[in-house]
Every structure is written in structure tokens, then in C-alpha cells.
Design a protein around this motif. Structure first.
Motif, PDB file in Angstrom:
ATOM      1  N   TYR A   9       1.085  -1.511   0.131  1.00 10.96           N
ATOM      2  CA  TYR A   9      -0.191  -0.042  -0.379  1.00 10.96           C
ATOM      3  C   TYR A   9       0.669   1.119  -0.420  1.00 10.96           C
ATOM      4  O   TYR A   9       2.556   1.045   0.108  1.00 10.96           O
ATOM      5  CB  TYR A   9      -0.635   0.489   1.062  1.00 10.96           C
ATOM      6  CG  TYR A   9      -0.473   0.132   2.205  1.00 10.96           C
ATOM      7  CD1 TYR A   9      -0.209   1.989   3.142  1.00 10.96           C
ATOM      8  CD2 TYR A   9       0.665  -0.792   3.686  1.00 10.96           C
ATOM      9  CE1 TYR A   9       0.331   2.440   4.318  1.00 10.96           C
ATOM     10  CE2 TYR A   9       1.260   0.403   4.560  1.00 10.96           C
ATOM     11  CZ  TYR A   9       0.763   1.161   5.176  1.00 10.96           C
ATOM     12  OH  TYR A   9       2.142   1.807   5.899  1.00 10.96           O
ATOM     13  N   SER A  10      -0.036   2.605  -0.740  1.00 13.74           N
ATOM     14  CA  SER A  10       1.071   3.774  -0.138  1.00 13.74           C
ATOM     15  C   SER A  10      -0.097   5.118   0.848  1.00 13.74           C
ATOM     16  O   SER A  10      -1.085   4.730   1.047  1.00 13.74           O
ATOM     17  CB  SER A  10       1.329   4.164  -1.250  1.00 13.74           C
ATOM     18  OG  SER A  10       1.609   5.917  -1.155  1.00 13.74           O
ATOM     19  N   SER A  11       1.133   5.215   1.711  1.00 20.44           N
ATOM     20  CA  SER A  11       1.003   5.984   2.962  1.00 20.44           C
ATOM     21  C   SER A  11       0.645   7.485   2.079  1.00 20.44           C
ATOM     22  O   SER A  11      -0.203   7.858   3.036  1.00 20.44           O
ATOM     23  CB  SER A  11       1.674   5.289   4.118  1.00 20.44           C
ATOM     24  OG  SER A  11       3.469   6.270   3.756  1.00 20.44           O
ATOM     25  N   LYS A  38       2.336  -5.094   6.412  1.00 22.09           N
ATOM     26  CA  LYS A  38       1.907  -4.037   5.374  1.00 22.09           C
ATOM     27  C   LYS A  38       3.512  -3.946   5.234  1.00 22.09           C
ATOM     28  O   LYS A  38       4.232  -3.659   5.959  1.00 22.09           O
ATOM     29  CB  LYS A  38       1.154  -2.738   6.196  1.00 22.09           C
ATOM     30  CG  LYS A  38      -0.505  -3.521   6.461  1.00 22.09           C
ATOM     31  CD  LYS A  38      -1.072  -2.358   6.636  1.00 22.09           C
ATOM     32  CE  LYS A  38      -0.810  -2.201   8.597  1.00 22.09           C
ATOM     33  NZ  LYS A  38      -1.487  -0.792   9.157  1.00 22.09           N
ATOM     34  N   VAL A  39       2.691  -3.266   3.945  1.00 17.00           N
ATOM     35  CA  VAL A  39       4.173  -3.338   3.111  1.00 17.00           C
ATOM     36  C   VAL A  39       3.597  -1.648   2.111  1.00 17.00           C
ATOM     37  O   VAL A  39       3.245  -1.544   1.537  1.00 17.00           O
ATOM     38  CB  VAL A  39       5.246  -3.683   2.231  1.00 17.00           C
ATOM     39  CG1 VAL A  39       6.301  -3.158   1.471  1.00 17.00           C
ATOM     40  CG2 VAL A  39       5.699  -5.229   3.139  1.00 17.00           C
ATOM     41  N   ASP A  40       4.460  -0.062   2.782  1.00 19.23           N
ATOM     42  CA  ASP A  40       4.369   0.238   2.437  1.00 19.23           C
ATOM     43  C   ASP A  40       5.828   0.665   1.058  1.00 19.23           C
ATOM     44  O   ASP A  40       6.438   1.070   1.642  1.00 19.23           O
ATOM     45  CB  ASP A  40       4.630   1.918   3.655  1.00 19.23           C
ATOM     46  CG  ASP A  40       4.135   3.010   3.580  1.00 19.23           C
ATOM     47  OD1 ASP A  40       3.724   3.339   2.195  1.00 19.23           O
ATOM     48  OD2 ASP A  40       3.905   4.380   3.859  1.00 19.23           O
ATOM     49  N   ASN A  44       9.742   4.169  -0.977  1.00 16.99           N
ATOM     50  CA  ASN A  44      10.895   2.497  -0.498  1.00 16.99           C
ATOM     51  C   ASN A  44      10.214   1.830  -2.256  1.00 16.99           C
ATOM     52  O   ASN A  44       9.743   1.214  -2.135  1.00 16.99           O
ATOM     53  CB  ASN A  44       9.754   1.702   0.384  1.00 16.99           C
ATOM     54  CG  ASN A  44      10.467   0.911   0.923  1.00 16.99           C
ATOM     55  OD1 ASN A  44      11.811   0.034  -0.351  1.00 16.99           O
ATOM     56  ND2 ASN A  44      10.386   0.121   1.769  1.00 16.99           N
ATOM     57  N   ASP A  45      12.006   2.611  -2.735  1.00 14.31           N
ATOM     58  CA  ASP A  45      12.028   2.356  -3.789  1.00 14.31           C
ATOM     59  C   ASP A  45      11.684   0.297  -4.326  1.00 14.31           C
ATOM     60  O   ASP A  45      11.219  -0.053  -5.145  1.00 14.31           O
ATOM     61  CB  ASP A  45      13.161   2.563  -5.128  1.00 14.31           C
ATOM     62  CG  ASP A  45      12.826   4.738  -5.182  1.00 14.31           C
ATOM     63  OD1 ASP A  45      11.177   5.104  -5.371  1.00 14.31           O
ATOM     64  OD2 ASP A  45      13.241   4.862  -5.358  1.00 14.31           O
ATOM     65  N   ASP A  53       7.378  -6.264  -9.440  1.00  3.56           N
ATOM     66  CA  ASP A  53       7.873  -7.900 -10.742  1.00  3.56           C
ATOM     67  C   ASP A  53       7.215  -8.824  -9.514  1.00  3.56           C
ATOM     68  O   ASP A  53       6.763  -9.518 -11.032  1.00  3.56           O
ATOM     69  CB  ASP A  53       9.311  -8.150  -9.777  1.00  3.56           C
ATOM     70  CG  ASP A  53      10.692  -7.158  -9.606  1.00  3.56           C
ATOM     71  OD1 ASP A  53       9.786  -6.499 -10.905  1.00  3.56           O
ATOM     72  OD2 ASP A  53      11.000  -7.071  -9.736  1.00  3.56           O
ATOM     73  N   LEU A  54       6.431  -9.130  -8.787  1.00  2.00           N
ATOM     74  CA  LEU A  54       5.422  -9.945  -8.115  1.00  2.00           C
ATOM     75  C   LEU A  54       4.138 -10.144  -8.820  1.00  2.00           C
ATOM     76  O   LEU A  54       3.273 -10.524  -9.552  1.00  2.00           O
ATOM     77  CB  LEU A  54       5.257 -10.297  -6.947  1.00  2.00           C
ATOM     78  CG  LEU A  54       5.959 -10.248  -5.892  1.00  2.00           C
ATOM     79  CD1 LEU A  54       5.898  -9.792  -4.269  1.00  2.00           C
ATOM     80  CD2 LEU A  54       6.089 -11.851  -6.107  1.00  2.00           C
TER      81      LEU A  54
END
Length: 94
Positions: A9-11, A38-40, A44-45, A53-54
Motif C-alpha cells: 500500500y502507499s501511505s 503491510k508494506v508501505d 521505498n523504491d 515484479d511479483l
């Protein structure tokens, strides 16, 4: 291999619809007590590149759900699974 559900997700977004979609996914996963990370990807390039990629799409946007190294889909696929009562199948948890 880690088979945990991950929500990319993007915060940081000025897109209200994107924020609503991300919140809805989190709300549903939390309400069903489904464990997920959760991965923001904001700022975070490396995380953004891994998400893309996934999913096999270099311009893809969050929210995106994965299980281990498998892309499960985005908001539309998640919403369809919830509406059809197939969330656990979608998340590959059964």
C-alpha cells in the motif's frame, strides 16, 4: 519460503479512491482476523519494485496482495472475492 499474506500500500497519496480502497482491504482483513503484513511502498523504491515484479507489471499501483512470492491481485479481485464469499480461496488460505 514465507507464505504470509502481504498488502502493498502507499501511505502517501492524494488519490482519495486509492486511500478508501486500501482502508477497506485492511478493515476486512482485520475484521476477519486474517494475519497479514503491510508494506508501505511510499518512498521505498525496493518495495515498489518487488510489488511490481511479483505482479508482472512495471507500472502497477497499490493496493496489491501477495502470498509469499505469488501475486494474488489488487482491489478489484479482492472485492470480487469478498462479494462472492470466496475471500479465503482468493487469499489461498484454505
Amino acid at each position: 519460503m514465507d507464505d504470509k499474506i502481504t498488502l502493498y500500500y502507499s501511505s502517501v497519496s492524494s488519490n482519495l479512491e486509492l486511500k478508501k480502497r486500501q482502508q477497506k482491504i485492511m478493515m476486512i482483513l482485520d475484521s476477519k482476523k486474517i494475519d497479514y503484513d503491510k508494506v508501505d511502498i511510499a518512498g521505498n523504491d525496493a518495495a515498489k519494485q518487488k510489488m511490481r515484479d511479483l505482479m508482472g507489471n512495471q507500472t502497477g499501483l497499490p493496493p496489491r496482495l501477495t502470498k509469499g512470492e505469488t501475486d494474488l491481485g489488487g482491489y478489484d479481485e479482492f472485492e470480487d472475492a469478498v462479494e462472492n464469499g470466496e475471500l479465503l480461496v482468493f487469499l489461498k488460505l484454505n
